[in-house]
Design an enzyme around this catalytic site. Structure first.
Site, short mmCIF file in Angstrom:
data_model
loop_
_atom_site.label_atom_id
_atom_site.label_comp_id
_atom_site.label_asym_id
_atom_site.label_seq_id
_atom_site.Cartn_x
_atom_site.Cartn_y
_atom_site.Cartn_z
N TYR A 139 0.86 -1.19 0.00
CA TYR A 139 0.00 0.00 0.00
C TYR A 139 0.89 1.23 0.00
O TYR A 139 1.85 1.31 0.77
CB TYR A 139 -0.88 0.00 1.26
N GLU B 125 -3.58 7.44 -4.04
CA GLU B 125 -3.42 6.18 -3.30
C GLU B 125 -3.32 4.99 -4.25
O GLU B 125 -4.09 4.91 -5.21
CB GLU B 125 -4.63 6.01 -2.37
#
Ligand code: GDP
Ligand code: MN
Length: 380
Positions: free
Chosen positions: A101, A190
């Site tokens: 991530y 993101e």
């Protein structure tokens, strides 16, 4: 403004971040043709402005043309958290060895961009932050200093990446993502998951990008991407008329001049036992035309049972607002009662104009609280 995954991926691709080759489609037949072009296996992905698409059945792998078409048919029209799927993204599927991530967002408290990286990707980042906070590396970037290579190193080593090729690839992606965030005036960029393939290649499998609405004037090509179909139709109408308007779910329509006064009016309506139908700010120096525009938007909401004007004249003049209300009553068919509280510059002239015209269904109250109580009562 939130971008769809494929729009975010196009920004990532332009910034040099590795992404898979894919196509946008709106029908199952187009999905089939797209899959033929990018090569099997493919992944068919719902393009909606909400997360958790995978869990909701909006992300599926297909091995051949028939399967692609069948899956595309199943995903189109699917309701994911209230968003109906009308667009698909079909990309060449990747083999996944690991899921990481990576994100850049604004830390409003620190007034700095915040980089976050963890090797525990693929799942909700909130879950990682709660259950395994040590695994999440957080690092601010001083906007004056700007991004420096040591930021990427701190993330990569902090998260415990040991493979030199992975360290190098992830570091390069961190820098590119930061630049992409900065250049596009993003509030969020993101990648979840950022994957490592069995061949050791690192790439972005998902993209979530939010652009600062106030910066859209600098990015006309991004402003064009706004999905009017997905937005609230009243907010779209308001934007087209240049009205500052936020739809809420109550019954008292609210118009104020200035964001602070309008927000206070929302509060006072709640104090008076009612529920606001919207927030609407005329701004400073409101003209009669802007009052008409605001009333057009508010009365288009069938939930509105009464309208409360709360005006404190500074630059805005009370008589001008009163003229706007009277003009609106002439131009549009308004059946709901209107309650007006006028104070400040030219308030007396304004009240005199309203008293003279004395339209049915218009009530003038002396204070903000009286006006709110009356509007709440009339909305019932
Ligand atoms: P989200 O659920 O809205 O976050 O959508 P994602 O784009 O993140 O996809 C959800 C999940 O689908 C990912 O975490 C992956 O596990 C899986 N997925 C997406 N693309 C691929 C792919 O190309 N290959 C494989 N094997 N899985 C994929
Ligand atoms: Mn994701």
């Amino acid at each position: 403004m939130d971008l769809l995954e494929y729009q975010g991926k196009q920004l990532f691709g332009a910034a040099g971040i590795p992404v898979s080759d894919g196509r946008v489609c709106t029908t199952a037949a187009e999905a089939r043709a797209a899959a033929d072009e990018v090569g099997y296996p493919v992944v068919v992905k719902a393009q909606v402005l909400t997360g958790g698409r995978g869990k909701a059945g909006g992300v599926k792998l297909a091995a051949d043309a028939d399967e692609t078409e069948r899956i595309a048919e199943g995903i189109l029209g699917l309701d994911i958290n209230g968003h109906v799927v009308r667009t698909l993204w079909v990309e060449h599927a990747s083999d996944i060895e690991r899921e990481y991530y990576l994100s850049v967002t604004f830390d409003r408290g620190a007034k700095k961009p915040l980089l976050m990286f963890t090797t525990e990707g693929g799942v909700e980042i909130e879950t990682v932050a709660e259950e395994n906070p040590d695994a999440l590396v957080r690092l601010h970037v001083d906007p004056l200093e700007g991004f420096q290579p040591h930021h990427a190193r701190a993330l990569v080593y902090g998260a415990g990446l040991t493979d030199p090729s992975e360290q190098k690839q992830v570091s390069a992606i961190v820098e590119k993502l930061y630049r992409c965030f900065e250049q596009n005036d993003a509030m969020l960029a993101e990648i979840n998951p950022l994957i490592v393939t069995p061949d050791g290649l690192v790439k972005a499998l998902d993209a979530k990008v939010t652009i600062d609405d106030s910066a859209l004037g600098r990015h006309p090509e991004l402003a064009e991407l706004r999905d009017e179909g997905a937005a609230d139709p009243l907010e779209t109408l308001a934007r087209s008329k240049g009205v500052t308007y936020v739809k809420l779910d109550g019954t008292v329509g609210i118009v104020g001049n200035g964001a602070g006064l309008s927000m206070s009016t929302v509060d006072v309506v709640v104090v008076a036992g009612g529920s606001p139908a919207n927030f609407c700010d005329l701004g400073g120096g409101a003209s009669a035309d802007s009052v008409v525009n605001a009333l057009e938007v508010i009365t288009a909401d069938p939930q509105v049972g009464s309208i409360l004007f709360n005006i404190f004249g500074g630059i805005t003049r009370g008589d001008e607002v009163a003229r706007g209300i009277l003009a609106a009553l002439e131009r549009i068919d308004i059946t709901v009662p209107i309650v007006v509280r006028l104070d400040g510059t030219h308030a007396e002239e304004g009240r005199a104009l309203l008293a003279e015209a004395a339209p049915a269904n218009l009530y003038v109250e002396p204070t903000m609280l009286d006006a709110a109580r009356r509007a709440v009562e009339l909305a019932r």
